[in-house]
Design a protein around this motif. Structure first.
Motif, PDB file in Angstrom:
ATOM      1  N   SER A 297      -4.271  -6.513  11.288  1.00 31.39           N
ATOM      2  CA  SER A 297      -3.999  -6.753   9.870  1.00 31.39           C
ATOM      3  C   SER A 297      -3.162  -8.012   9.779  1.00 31.39           C
ATOM      4  N   ILE A 298      -3.579  -8.939   8.920  1.00 30.97           N
ATOM      5  CA  ILE A 298      -2.768 -10.144   8.765  1.00 30.97           C
ATOM      6  C   ILE A 298      -1.927 -10.100   7.495  1.00 30.97           C
ATOM      7  N   GLU A 299      -2.359  -9.333   6.508  1.00 34.68           N
ATOM      8  CA  GLU A 299      -1.527  -9.076   5.333  1.00 34.68           C
ATOM      9  C   GLU A 299      -1.999  -7.777   4.708  1.00 34.68           C
ATOM     10  N   SER A 300      -1.039  -7.000   4.206  1.00 32.30           N
ATOM     11  CA  SER A 300      -1.355  -5.691   3.635  1.00 32.30           C
ATOM     12  C   SER A 300      -0.410  -5.398   2.481  1.00 32.30           C
ATOM     13  N   SER A 301      -0.866  -4.548   1.571  1.00 37.63           N
ATOM     14  CA  SER A 301       0.024  -4.045   0.539  1.00 37.63           C
ATOM     15  C   SER A 301       1.045  -3.126   1.200  1.00 37.63           C
ATOM     16  N   ASP A 302       2.193  -2.948   0.566  1.00 38.00           N
ATOM     17  CA  ASP A 302       3.251  -2.117   1.143  1.00 38.00           C
ATOM     18  C   ASP A 302       2.808  -0.679   1.380  1.00 38.00           C
ATOM     19  N   ASP A 303       1.845  -0.218   0.578  1.00 40.22           N
ATOM     20  CA  ASP A 303       1.408   1.177   0.691  1.00 40.22           C
ATOM     21  C   ASP A 303       0.166   1.367   1.558  1.00 40.22           C
ATOM     22  N   TYR A 304      -0.306   0.308   2.231  1.00 38.33           N
ATOM     23  CA  TYR A 304      -1.542   0.382   3.012  1.00 38.33           C
ATOM     24  C   TYR A 304      -1.453   1.447   4.098  1.00 38.33           C
ATOM     25  N   GLU A 305      -2.451   2.347   4.122  1.00 35.98           N
ATOM     26  CA  GLU A 305      -2.575   3.357   5.171  1.00 35.98           C
ATOM     27  C   GLU A 305      -4.045   3.658   5.405  1.00 35.98           C
ATOM     28  N   TYR A 306      -4.346   4.000   6.643  1.00 38.80           N
ATOM     29  CA  TYR A 306      -5.710   4.367   6.995  1.00 38.80           C
ATOM     30  C   TYR A 306      -5.686   5.418   8.096  1.00 38.80           C
ATOM     31  N   VAL A 307      -6.789   6.139   8.211  1.00 37.67           N
ATOM     32  CA  VAL A 307      -6.974   7.059   9.319  1.00 37.67           C
ATOM     33  C   VAL A 307      -7.822   6.332  10.358  1.00 37.67           C
ATOM     34  N   GLY A 308      -7.381   6.339  11.600  1.00 32.77           N
ATOM     35  CA  GLY A 308      -8.176   5.816  12.703  1.00 32.77           C
ATOM     36  C   GLY A 308      -8.993   6.960  13.278  1.00 32.77           C
ATOM     37  N   LEU A 309     -10.307   6.760  13.360  1.00 30.81           N
ATOM     38  CA  LEU A 309     -11.210   7.807  13.827  1.00 30.81           C
ATOM     39  C   LEU A 309     -12.045   7.292  14.997  1.00 30.81           C
ATOM     40  N   TYR A 310     -12.436   8.222  15.872  1.00 24.09           N
ATOM     41  CA  TYR A 310     -13.136   7.863  17.096  1.00 24.09           C
ATOM     42  C   TYR A 310     -14.277   8.849  17.317  1.00 24.09           C
ATOM     43  N   PRO A 311     -15.379   8.402  17.916  1.00 22.49           N
ATOM     44  CA  PRO A 311     -16.485   9.327  18.158  1.00 22.49           C
ATOM     45  C   PRO A 311     -16.022  10.523  18.985  1.00 22.49           C
ATOM     46  N   LYS A 312     -16.468  11.694  18.577  1.00 21.22           N
ATOM     47  CA  LYS A 312     -16.118  12.925  19.287  1.00 21.22           C
ATOM     48  C   LYS A 312     -16.494  12.783  20.762  1.00 21.22           C
ATOM     49  N   GLY A 313     -15.571  13.165  21.634  1.00 21.81           N
ATOM     50  CA  GLY A 313     -15.805  13.091  23.070  1.00 21.81           C
ATOM     51  C   GLY A 313     -15.371  11.780  23.706  1.00 21.81           C
ATOM     52  N   SER A 314     -14.973  10.805  22.893  1.00 19.52           N
ATOM     53  CA  SER A 314     -14.498   9.527  23.442  1.00 19.52           C
ATOM     54  C   SER A 314     -13.173   9.728  24.164  1.00 19.52           C
ATOM     55  N   PRO A 315     -12.911   8.894  25.178  1.00 18.66           N
ATOM     56  CA  PRO A 315     -11.570   8.935  25.773  1.00 18.66           C
ATOM     57  C   PRO A 315     -10.552   8.396  24.766  1.00 18.66           C
ATOM     58  N   ARG A 316      -9.299   8.731  24.988  1.00 20.17           N
ATOM     59  CA  ARG A 316      -8.242   8.192  24.117  1.00 20.17           C
ATOM     60  C   ARG A 316      -8.304   6.666  24.203  1.00 20.17           C
ATOM     61  N   TRP A 317      -8.152   6.030  23.056  1.00 16.16           N
ATOM     62  CA  TRP A 317      -8.252   4.578  22.994  1.00 16.16           C
ATOM     63  C   TRP A 317      -7.205   3.907  23.865  1.00 16.16           C
ATOM     64  N   ASP A 318      -7.540   2.737  24.336  1.00 12.05           N
ATOM     65  CA  ASP A 318      -6.599   1.873  25.043  1.00 12.05           C
ATOM     66  C   ASP A 318      -6.328   0.681  24.131  1.00 12.05           C
ATOM     67  N   ASN A 319      -5.141   0.142  24.183  1.00 17.87           N
ATOM     68  CA  ASN A 319      -4.811  -1.064  23.420  1.00 17.87           C
ATOM     69  C   ASN A 319      -4.719  -2.232  24.382  1.00 17.87           C
ATOM     70  N   ASN A 320      -5.580  -3.208  24.174  1.00 20.03           N
ATOM     71  CA  ASN A 320      -5.570  -4.454  24.935  1.00 20.03           C
ATOM     72  C   ASN A 320      -5.148  -5.539  23.956  1.00 20.03           C
ATOM     73  N   PHE A 321      -4.058  -6.223  24.246  1.00 18.11           N
ATOM     74  CA  PHE A 321      -3.446  -7.118  23.280  1.00 18.11           C
ATOM     75  C   PHE A 321      -3.922  -8.568  23.370  1.00 18.11           C
ATOM     76  N   CYS A 322      -5.090  -8.782  23.909  1.00 17.36           N
ATOM     77  CA  CYS A 322      -5.752 -10.100  23.883  1.00 17.36           C
ATOM     78  C   CYS A 322      -4.922 -11.185  24.563  1.00 17.36           C
ATOM     79  N   LYS A 323      -4.209 -10.813  25.623  1.00 21.87           N
ATOM     80  CA  LYS A 323      -3.371 -11.769  26.333  1.00 21.87           C
ATOM     81  C   LYS A 323      -3.613 -11.753  27.837  1.00 21.87           C
TER      82      LYS A 323
END
Length: 186
Positions: free
Chosen positions: A118-144
């Protein structure tokens, strides 16, 4: 409760960078796809019967990142945000990136490997992150990471299977057809 659903917008971000794998699969954006009067519970009720499972409720997340082990869906239930896709913090500013504006009721499906923040958001911005059933827990790769590690993460991302269900339409929805065609056309 009835609500309007349209076919998803498709955005191809296929070109890798030294720090971001991106994907041959298009990013899919479903506009006004969710029922009104949203909260995390009603949002999950919309997705979970379609085999997309809640990973968490999130707000503005400004760190460029991608997931190499799972696809991800953002379902916006409050506020709005501008997302930057396809480019990391070490990529030059003149490198192609895609800006996508998200509002309440919108959902975006990010293929494994596609950088996002997100590069800019309203103060109240919220979302649910969803993943296909059976997927492993997500990993965060910070592009570095270095180019060798990025290529390894790219191979991991390319091996993530296409889900059997569209997060909005369920079995037989457009995601499966669109992504299968993208794989065969590359």
């Amino acid at each position: 409760m009835s609500f309007a659903v349209t076919q998803p917008e498709q955005y191809f971000i296929t070109k890798s960078t030294p720090y971001v794998p991106n994907s041959p699969l298009p990013v899919l954006v479903y506009r006004s796809a969710l029922p009104l009067h949203l909260d995390p519970t009603s949002t999950c009720t919309t997705f979970e019967p379609k085999n997309w499972i809640k990973g968490g409720v999130f707000k503005h997340y400004s760190a460029d990142h991608f997931h190499s082990v799972t696809h991800e869906c953002y379902a916006v239930f409050r506020g709005h945000s501008r997302l930057l896709l396809g480019r990391g913090p070490l990529d030059s500013e003149d490198r192609d990136g895609l800006f996508v504006d998200m509002e309440v009721g919108d959902a975006i499906v990010l293929p494994a490997g596609v950088a996002h923040c997100s590069i800019e958001s309203s103060d109240d911005y919220e979302y649910v992150g969803l993943y296909p059933k059976g997927s492993p827990r997500w990993d965060n790769n910070f592009c570095k990471a270095g180019e060798e590690e990025t290529r390894t993460k790219e191979a991991n991302a390319r091996a993530v299977p296409i889900p059997d269900s569209d997060p909005i339409f369920g079995i037989g929805g457009p995601l499966v057809e669109i992504w299968t065609k993208a794989i065969h056309d590359r």
